[in-house]
Design an enzyme around this catalytic site. Sequence first.
Site, mmCIF file in Angstrom:
data_model
loop_
_atom_site.group_PDB
_atom_site.id
_atom_site.type_symbol
_atom_site.label_atom_id
_atom_site.label_comp_id
_atom_site.label_asym_id
_atom_site.label_seq_id
_atom_site.Cartn_x
_atom_site.Cartn_y
_atom_site.Cartn_z
ATOM 1 N N SER A 137 0.800 -1.228 0.000
ATOM 2 C CA SER A 137 0.000 0.000 0.000
ATOM 3 C C SER A 137 0.833 1.278 0.000
ATOM 4 O O SER A 137 0.318 2.345 -0.325
ATOM 5 C CB SER A 137 -0.946 0.021 1.209
ATOM 6 N N ASP A 164 -4.034 7.860 8.176
ATOM 7 C CA ASP A 164 -5.188 7.067 8.618
ATOM 8 C C ASP A 164 -4.855 6.032 9.683
ATOM 9 O O ASP A 164 -5.617 5.105 9.920
ATOM 10 C CB ASP A 164 -5.847 6.371 7.423
ATOM 11 N N HIS A 169 -1.071 4.474 7.296
ATOM 12 C CA HIS A 169 -0.444 5.137 6.148
ATOM 13 C C HIS A 169 -0.178 6.607 6.445
ATOM 14 O O HIS A 169 -0.716 7.160 7.407
ATOM 15 C CB HIS A 169 -1.337 4.985 4.920
#
Length: 384
Positions: A34, A339, A342
């Site tokens: 990610s 978040d 991340h």
Amino acid sequence: MAHSSTFCLILTLLINCNLHVNGCYTSITSFGDSLADTGNMKLMSMKSDNALPHFAFPPYGETFFHEPTGRCSNGRLIIDFIAESLGLPLITPSQAINTTFNVTGLGQGVNYAVAGATALDPSFHIARGVYVKTNASLGVQLGWFKESLSPTVSVNKRLIGCSLILMGEIGGNDYNHALESGKSIDEVEGYVPFVIKAIISAINELIDLGAETLVIPGNLPIGCSATYLTMFYGSNKVKYDNATGCITQLNKFAEYHNEQLKMELNKIREVHPEVTIIYADYYNAAMQVFLSPHKYGFTNGALKACCGGGGPFNYNSSVACSEPLLTSCAEPDTYFNWDGLHLTEAAYRFIFKSLFEGSYTTPQFRSVCPTSRLRTVGGLSSSI
């Protein structure tokens, strides 16, 4: 992948390779999770009729793109800043090739990274009772890449040789998934040799295929993540660094992974002196901010998430950032964490600058790609 798309991709890359001069690159080939995924997980979910991941909804993407793109941030990632600095368009996710059969611009790179991906195959984790979020492990991503290649070895070597290969970040989820499943830090430490072996194996395979320059990131200081600070909040099982507020054991774990990775990269350098192996020190680049967030403009600190479900670090594992009742912070550029797990675009920009303009790569990227070959990124000087 359609044969016509593959042929056009190879042809365009070969044409662009003619511009490969002065140690810089005309394309980017990316693998990872990610931290590098620019839309693959979102596209994979759409193709399989699965529920879209939470990062496919606002406020993800709000800062730069003004809409969700499948990136796990409010804006651009490190890979985006690298592309801009090399004068390339933002790198297309590989799944977009299958979706649209549109090869426009693909000669300048393809991104195979998938959010949630692991370095190890899912079977490793399943055998240990750990749930993984995607089957798109590093080996699977490498398989996708090889499927797009020409049957002619000499063509492949030229094609891959002019590309900057980004190997991750990858490996962090092998640890994240295990820790989230209740495994102890000591137990997960035993995964490190297997994770490193998988990364090194992929690097060697890419070198055999013709890779000439590879960037391999280490792990971030995960003990500073709002996810883990929340998970271990109030626990007497961990200790904290007084200078940063981060969890000491988890940061030492990340450093152990990084040291083992660097040792193996040195071995590759000895065997392949003709290949440029660049270690990207994500850990210490980010640690600058954790030690002095206000100094670098992160006036709302480095530990608390911009978008989350409340609590001391504004993170709640059961409430996603994209939940309708939640709102992101008013000034995300003043936050390092986006978040919980991340980072914000501002954080990724800072890490990019520390790595590719500064001294946090080995060897320094400026010695590989001269200052004059790079461009300004987002209003910030990217000459390195």
